[in-house]
Design a protein around this motif. Structure first.
Motif, short mmCIF file in Angstrom:
data_model
loop_
_atom_site.label_atom_id
_atom_site.label_comp_id
_atom_site.label_asym_id
_atom_site.label_seq_id
_atom_site.Cartn_x
_atom_site.Cartn_y
_atom_site.Cartn_z
N MET A 105 0.83 -1.20 0.00
CA MET A 105 0.00 0.00 0.00
C MET A 105 0.86 1.25 0.00
O MET A 105 2.00 1.24 0.45
N LYS A 106 0.26 2.32 -0.47
CA LYS A 106 0.85 3.66 -0.39
C LYS A 106 -0.01 4.45 0.58
O LYS A 106 -1.17 4.74 0.30
N VAL A 107 0.59 4.79 1.73
CA VAL A 107 -0.19 5.33 2.85
C VAL A 107 0.42 6.64 3.32
O VAL A 107 1.64 6.78 3.41
N VAL A 108 -0.44 7.60 3.64
CA VAL A 108 -0.02 8.83 4.31
C VAL A 108 -0.69 8.85 5.68
O VAL A 108 -1.90 8.65 5.80
N LEU A 109 0.13 9.08 6.72
CA LEU A 109 -0.38 9.14 8.09
C LEU A 109 -0.21 10.57 8.60
O LEU A 109 0.90 11.12 8.58
N ALA A 110 -1.31 11.16 9.05
CA ALA A 110 -1.30 12.53 9.56
C ALA A 110 -1.33 12.46 11.08
O ALA A 110 -2.39 12.23 11.68
N ALA A 142 -1.41 19.72 1.54
CA ALA A 142 -1.66 18.32 1.89
C ALA A 142 -2.13 17.53 0.66
O ALA A 142 -1.71 16.38 0.44
N ALA A 143 -2.99 18.14 -0.16
CA ALA A 143 -3.46 17.47 -1.38
C ALA A 143 -2.31 17.21 -2.34
O ALA A 143 -2.25 16.15 -2.99
N THR A 144 -1.36 18.15 -2.42
CA THR A 144 -0.19 17.95 -3.27
C THR A 144 0.61 16.74 -2.80
O THR A 144 1.06 15.92 -3.62
N VAL A 145 0.78 16.60 -1.49
CA VAL A 145 1.51 15.45 -0.95
C VAL A 145 0.78 14.15 -1.31
O VAL A 145 1.39 13.17 -1.76
N LEU A 146 -0.53 14.14 -1.13
CA LEU A 146 -1.30 12.92 -1.42
C LEU A 146 -1.17 12.53 -2.89
O LEU A 146 -1.04 11.35 -3.22
N ARG A 147 -1.22 13.53 -3.77
CA ARG A 147 -1.12 13.23 -5.20
C ARG A 147 0.29 12.76 -5.57
O ARG A 147 0.47 11.78 -6.29
N GLU A 204 -3.04 5.82 -1.40
CA GLU A 204 -4.27 5.04 -1.54
C GLU A 204 -5.20 5.22 -0.35
O GLU A 204 -6.38 4.91 -0.43
N VAL A 205 -4.64 5.70 0.77
CA VAL A 205 -5.46 5.89 1.97
C VAL A 205 -4.74 6.90 2.86
O VAL A 205 -3.51 6.95 2.90
N LEU A 206 -5.54 7.71 3.56
CA LEU A 206 -5.02 8.62 4.56
C LEU A 206 -5.48 8.15 5.94
O LEU A 206 -6.66 7.85 6.13
N VAL A 207 -4.55 8.09 6.88
CA VAL A 207 -4.88 7.73 8.26
C VAL A 207 -4.58 8.94 9.14
O VAL A 207 -3.44 9.41 9.18
N ARG A 236 -10.85 15.93 -1.06
CA ARG A 236 -10.70 16.59 -2.35
C ARG A 236 -10.08 15.65 -3.38
O ARG A 236 -10.53 15.60 -4.54
N VAL A 237 -9.04 14.93 -2.99
CA VAL A 237 -8.33 14.05 -3.91
C VAL A 237 -9.16 12.80 -4.24
O VAL A 237 -9.03 12.22 -5.31
N GLY A 238 -10.01 12.38 -3.30
CA GLY A 238 -10.85 11.22 -3.55
C GLY A 238 -10.27 9.91 -3.09
O GLY A 238 -10.40 8.89 -3.77
N ILE A 239 -9.55 9.92 -1.94
CA ILE A 239 -9.04 8.67 -1.39
C ILE A 239 -9.71 8.41 -0.04
O ILE A 239 -10.16 9.34 0.63
#
Length: 373
Positions: A1-6, A84-89, A94-97, A113-116
């Motif tokens: 997975m490709k994951v971003v954790l905030a 934050a949207a730039t980082v996600l793109r 694939e998912v934000l936690v 906004r990005v749709g994940i």
């Protein structure tokens, strides 16, 4: 997975995020993990030390009262959401936690906004504004304790450091007491109040040292780095500026005197260690709420900050140190409530969120995701 954790800001947000990242790395060594934080938070030190990529966005503190700062929030929020949207793109997340705090709200809005899909973890008994909003965008919501009022909340506990989650206190007791220079066979009181110590706890213990020693017990006391020069070690009383090895401190202890931060409450319950909780009297009362489930289950005692005097301590806590049967009963009650697998549970929740999003993409045919609604 490709994951971003905030999970930026305080240790209460950063540590659960890092524990979750570690669990994902164990499950998927090739997973792409990015932490989202701010330049003001502990994450600027802790995240690189653990070997994870860190991306920074501007924090958006939300005032609790009507002030002039409210006028500036929309512009600040828009800029933070864009970043934050730039980082996600760029990370093709694939998912934000999210774990709450100043970073989480812009991250939730950016993910929307990005749709994940979004996964929310709430560590406190009283959810903050960021997670209350984030929980509206998803059905994948994890909470630290039962009864937390958050939409779709599932009780999973708090992701803990592996050294705590796997701790066998009995097996490590001898090593732990030797590590701190404690006697091997004496009942041990552990006292700590955070990295800076806690004046109320420190003053109470210093006035009650003789009573504890007369009861045949010993004390391991984290006084805070700024206070270490004001105390003197003596047989049975071991002061330290801070404790790096909390796993060994827990293994050495029979009873704890502490504040009631969310992670502290979760760790003590997970390792089955009875505690006397003295919640900070500040904020919105969340520390008292954090301790109440363990106290109600019989795994701890609650004393108000204003009530913690040397006389109260000597009258109620010292007798508890003498009562081995009650300490065992309290430890078992705490352990029954504790959770050691929250990190792995969150990984499963992430996977489920991604699978649901993929399924909805296929079924809808429009390549978008509703964020779990």
């Amino acid at each position: 997975m490709k994951v971003v954790l905030a999970g930026g800001g305080t240790a209460g947000h950063v540590e659960p995020a890092l524990a979750t990242a570690d669990a994902l790395r164990r499950a998927e060594p090739d997973a792409q993990i990015t932490m989202l934080g701010t330049e003001r938070g502990l994450e600027t030190r802790l995240v690189p030390e653990r070997g994870y990529d860190l991306e920074l966005i501007p924090p958006v503190p939300l005032p609790r009262r009507l002030t002039v700062e409210l006028v500036r929030i929309p512009a600040r929020m828009r800029g933070s959401v864009r970043q934050a949207a730039t980082v996600l793109r760029e990370r093709q997340a694939e998912v934000l936690v999210g774990f709450g705090g100043y970073v989480a709200l812009p991250a939730y809005l950016a993910a929307r906004r990005v749709g994940i899909p979004i996964v929310v973890h709430e560590a406190n008994a009283r959810p903050g504004l960021a997670n209350r909003i984030g929980a509206r965008f998803t059905s994948h919501v994890a909470v630290a304790s039962p009864g937390v009022q958050l939409a779709h909340g599932e009780h999973v506990g708090i992701p803990l450091r592996r050294s705590i989650a796997l701790l066998d206190r009995s097996a490590q007791r001898a090593e732990a007491r030797a590590f701190f220079g404690l006697e091997p066979d004496k009942r041990t009181l552990l006292v700590f109040g955070g990295s800076q110590g806690a004046r109320r706890l420190n003053d109470t213990i210093m006035a009650a040292v003789d009573a504890v020693l007369d009861a045949g017990a010993q004390i391991l006391h984290a006084v805070g780095a700024g206070n270490i020069d004001s105390v003197t070690a003596r047989p049975g009383y071991v002061p330290v500026p801070y404790i790096d090895r909390m796993d060994l401190a827990y293994a050495a202890a029979d009873l704890v005197l502490c504040r009631a931060g969310a992670i502290t409450c979760a760790e003590l319950a997970a390792v089955g260690l009875p505690a006397v909780y003295v919640p900070l009297p500040h904020g919105n009362g969340e520390q008292r709420l954090n301790a109440e489930p363990t106290v109600s289950a019989g795994g701890g005692v609650l004393i108000r900050d204003s009530d913690l005097t040397p006389d109260e301590f000597i009258g109620s806590v010292v007798p508890l140190l003498r009562d081995a049967d009650r300490l065992r009963t309290m430890g078992a009650a705490a352990a029954d409530l504790g959770r050691r697998d929250a990190d792995d549970h969150l990984v499963r929740m992430m996977r489920h969120a991604v699978e649901q999003a993929s399924g909805s993409d296929v079924n809808s045919g429009d390549g978008t995701d509703s964020g779990g609604q």
